[in-house]
Design a protein around this motif. Structure first.
Motif, short mmCIF file in Angstrom:
data_model
loop_
_atom_site.label_atom_id
_atom_site.label_comp_id
_atom_site.label_asym_id
_atom_site.label_seq_id
_atom_site.Cartn_x
_atom_site.Cartn_y
_atom_site.Cartn_z
N VAL A 157 9.52 8.14 -0.91
CA VAL A 157 9.09 9.03 0.16
C VAL A 157 8.23 8.23 1.11
CG1 VAL A 157 7.97 11.20 0.74
CG2 VAL A 157 9.07 10.96 -1.47
N CYS A 158 8.53 8.35 2.40
CA CYS A 158 7.87 7.53 3.42
C CYS A 158 7.30 8.41 4.52
CB CYS A 158 8.89 6.55 4.00
SG CYS A 158 8.28 5.58 5.39
N GLY A 159 6.16 8.00 5.07
CA GLY A 159 5.56 8.71 6.20
C GLY A 159 4.59 7.83 6.94
N CYS A 160 3.84 8.44 7.90
CA CYS A 160 2.94 7.65 8.74
C CYS A 160 1.68 7.21 8.03
CB CYS A 160 2.57 8.34 10.01
SG CYS A 160 3.25 9.87 10.37
N PHE A 161 0.95 6.31 8.70
CA PHE A 161 -0.01 5.43 8.03
C PHE A 161 -1.33 6.08 7.64
CE2 PHE A 161 -3.45 2.22 8.27
CZ PHE A 161 -3.00 1.35 7.28
N THR A 162 -1.90 6.98 8.40
CA THR A 162 -3.26 7.45 8.15
C THR A 162 -3.33 8.20 6.83
OG1 THR A 162 -3.56 7.70 10.53
CG2 THR A 162 -5.22 8.71 9.12
N PHE A 163 -4.05 7.63 5.86
CA PHE A 163 -4.05 8.17 4.50
C PHE A 163 -4.62 9.59 4.46
CE2 PHE A 163 -5.63 8.94 0.25
CZ PHE A 163 -4.61 8.46 -0.56
N ASP A 164 -5.80 9.79 5.01
CA ASP A 164 -6.49 11.07 4.87
C ASP A 164 -5.73 12.22 5.52
OD1 ASP A 164 -8.52 9.94 3.42
OD2 ASP A 164 -9.87 9.68 5.12
N ILE A 165 -4.86 11.94 6.48
CA ILE A 165 -4.11 13.00 7.15
C ILE A 165 -2.72 13.17 6.54
CG2 ILE A 165 -3.06 13.72 9.34
CD1 ILE A 165 -5.40 12.39 10.77
N TYR A 166 -2.03 12.07 6.26
CA TYR A 166 -0.61 12.15 5.92
C TYR A 166 -0.27 11.95 4.45
CZ TYR A 166 0.04 12.06 10.95
OH TYR A 166 -0.02 12.38 12.28
N ALA A 187 -0.90 0.47 -6.81
CA ALA A 187 -0.73 0.22 -5.38
C ALA A 187 -0.35 -1.23 -5.11
CB ALA A 187 -2.01 0.56 -4.63
N VAL A 188 0.54 -1.40 -4.15
CA VAL A 188 0.88 -2.72 -3.63
C VAL A 188 0.65 -2.64 -2.13
CG1 VAL A 188 2.66 -4.47 -3.36
CG2 VAL A 188 2.62 -3.04 -5.42
N GLN A 189 -0.32 -3.34 -1.63
CA GLN A 189 -0.64 -3.26 -0.21
C GLN A 189 -0.16 -4.52 0.48
OE1 GLN A 189 -4.63 -1.79 -0.12
NE2 GLN A 189 -4.43 -0.98 1.93
N THR A 190 0.69 -4.36 1.49
CA THR A 190 1.22 -5.51 2.21
C THR A 190 0.86 -5.35 3.68
OG1 THR A 190 3.32 -4.36 2.44
CG2 THR A 190 3.11 -5.88 0.61
N GLY A 191 -0.10 -6.15 4.15
CA GLY A 191 -0.53 -6.03 5.54
C GLY A 191 -1.08 -4.65 5.81
N ARG A 192 -0.56 -4.01 6.85
CA ARG A 192 -1.05 -2.69 7.22
C ARG A 192 -0.16 -1.57 6.68
NH1 ARG A 192 -2.63 -2.92 13.50
NH2 ARG A 192 -0.56 -3.85 13.68
N ASN A 193 0.75 -1.90 5.78
CA ASN A 193 1.55 -0.90 5.08
C ASN A 193 0.92 -0.59 3.73
OD1 ASN A 193 3.53 -0.78 7.11
ND2 ASN A 193 4.56 -2.57 6.25
N ARG A 194 1.26 0.56 3.17
CA ARG A 194 0.79 0.91 1.82
C ARG A 194 2.00 1.28 0.98
NH1 ARG A 194 -2.85 4.36 4.83
NH2 ARG A 194 -4.87 3.32 5.08
N ASN A 195 2.07 0.71 -0.20
CA ASN A 195 3.14 1.06 -1.14
C ASN A 195 2.49 1.36 -2.49
OD1 ASN A 195 5.51 1.44 -2.46
ND2 ASN A 195 6.21 -0.68 -2.34
N ILE A 196 2.74 2.56 -3.02
CA ILE A 196 2.21 2.98 -4.31
C ILE A 196 3.38 3.35 -5.21
CG2 ILE A 196 0.77 4.65 -5.53
CD1 ILE A 196 -0.84 5.01 -2.96
N ILE A 197 3.41 2.77 -6.40
CA ILE A 197 4.43 3.08 -7.39
C ILE A 197 3.86 4.12 -8.35
CG2 ILE A 197 5.88 2.15 -9.23
CD1 ILE A 197 5.52 -0.61 -7.80
N VAL A 198 4.60 5.19 -8.56
CA VAL A 198 4.17 6.25 -9.47
C VAL A 198 5.13 6.28 -10.66
CG1 VAL A 198 3.65 8.70 -9.73
CG2 VAL A 198 3.27 7.58 -7.51
N ASP A 199 4.58 6.08 -11.86
CA ASP A 199 5.38 6.04 -13.09
C ASP A 199 5.33 7.42 -13.76
OD1 ASP A 199 6.67 5.41 -15.44
OD2 ASP A 199 5.00 4.26 -16.28
N ASP A 205 10.58 7.06 -11.95
CA ASP A 205 9.52 6.53 -11.10
C ASP A 205 9.73 6.96 -9.65
OD1 ASP A 205 11.15 4.36 -9.64
OD2 ASP A 205 11.48 3.88 -11.75
N ALA A 206 8.67 6.83 -8.87
CA ALA A 206 8.73 7.18 -7.45
C ALA A 206 7.91 6.18 -6.67
CB ALA A 206 8.21 8.61 -7.23
N SER A 207 8.25 6.05 -5.41
CA SER A 207 7.54 5.13 -4.53
C SER A 207 7.00 5.89 -3.32
CB SER A 207 8.48 4.01 -4.06
OG SER A 207 7.79 3.11 -3.22
N PHE A 208 5.70 5.74 -3.09
CA PHE A 208 4.99 6.31 -1.95
C PHE A 208 4.82 5.18 -0.93
CE2 PHE A 208 0.93 6.39 0.21
CZ PHE A 208 0.56 7.71 0.44
#
Length: 288
Positions: A157-166, A187-199, A205-208
């Motif tokens: 599941v993918c969406g926009c960057f601002t954590f507290d809002i989206y 969490a795997v953080q690459t630059g200004r992207n955020r990737n979180i793996i949920v087991d 599994d799911a990817s945020f």
């Protein structure tokens, strides 16, 4: 007439600016005489556009209330908005949750899981119908997942960057697709992207993913899921989910029956809590 009261941090924001007309035009709201009649704002001037509470109330034909007590006492049902300031939700909702009147609290429901539990406990004590949701839960593209009791094997599941809002939107779509049972996340953080793996355990599994962009139009919400029968679908979430949300909000105000189970909302707040910890320490598993 069923009178709705809006409680907000400041009133000139997207939700308060759009919901009154969406409700007014809704067929069930018209049939039941449901309309936004009262408003109270914690902050008088909107930081978005400088519109004051009085200006907003005049524009929408709504009576300004001097305090929350006046609003709740005169309303049949209440919407606590303040979508970008969940830290205010307990303060703004406390009197409403003691009223027994149907109360909706906007996303993000609470600043943390502990506050979410406190809000639902207060509502239960006073037999006040209460629920919260992200409008994305009701996107047309997620209808097959909402209708199924079976969670996906894998999803992204993918969406926009601002954590507290989206982040709440992304996690709520994930939970709609995967159902419950998340075990841990990393969490795997690459630059200004955020990737979180949920087991979820048992090979599920799911990817945020939150994607940063300098494009002012932002990033669309996207889902991709593989089901246990090995069928897989990819969707870009289209327009219309706000209207589907209003369908459910109106039904709630008419029936007094919450549209989302409280346990699921509490679990979602717990996932947000753990996600913040994971983002602060990438490549480390955190139990949920």
């Amino acid at each position: 007439m069923k009178k709705i009261g809006f409680i907000d941090n400041f009133l000139s924001e997207w939700h308060a600016n759009n919901y009154p007309d969406m409700i007014r035009k809704h067929s069930l709201a018209q049939k039941e005489g449901l309309e936004v009649c009262y408003a109270y704002a914690h902050t008088d001037v909107s930081p978005y556009d400088g519109v004051t509470t009085d200006e907003w109330c005049k524009k929408f034909g709504v009576k300004r209330c001097a305090d929350i007590r006046e609003l709740v006492d005169n309303s049949d049902c209440i919407a606590v908005l303040s979508p970008d300031n969940p830290e205010l939700h307990y303060e703004l909702a406390e009197y409403a949750l003691c009223s027994g009147k149907p109360t909706y609290i906007d996303k993000t429901f609470a600043p943390d899981k502990a506050t979410a539990e406190k809000l639902f406990a207060l509502a239960a004590k006073h037999k006040t119908p209460l629920y919260s949701t992200s409008a994305l839960r009701f996107a047309d593209e997620l209808a097959p997942y909402r209708a199924s009791d079976v969670g996906a094997l894998h999803c992204m599941v993918c969406g926009c960057f601002t954590f507290d809002i989206y982040a709440i939107h992304i996690f709520e779509m994930m939970c709609t697709i995967m159902k419950g049972g998340a075990k841990r996340m990393m969490a795997v953080q690459t630059g200004r992207n955020r990737n979180i793996i949920v087991d979820y355990g048992n090979g599920r599994d799911a990817s945020f993913l939150q994607m940063h962009t300098d494009d002012p139009y932002g990033v669309p919400f996207i889902t991709s899921a593989e089901m246990p029968d090995k069928t897989a679908h990819y969707y870009t979430i289209g327009d219309g989910y706000q209207n589907r949300f209003v369908d459910h909000l109106v039904e709630f105000f008419v029936s007094g029956i919450p549209q989302v189970d409280s346990a699921e909302t509490i679990d979602l707040m717990g996932m947000l809590d753990v996600a913040r910890k994971a983002l602060a320490k990438p490549f480390t598993w955190f139990d949920i």
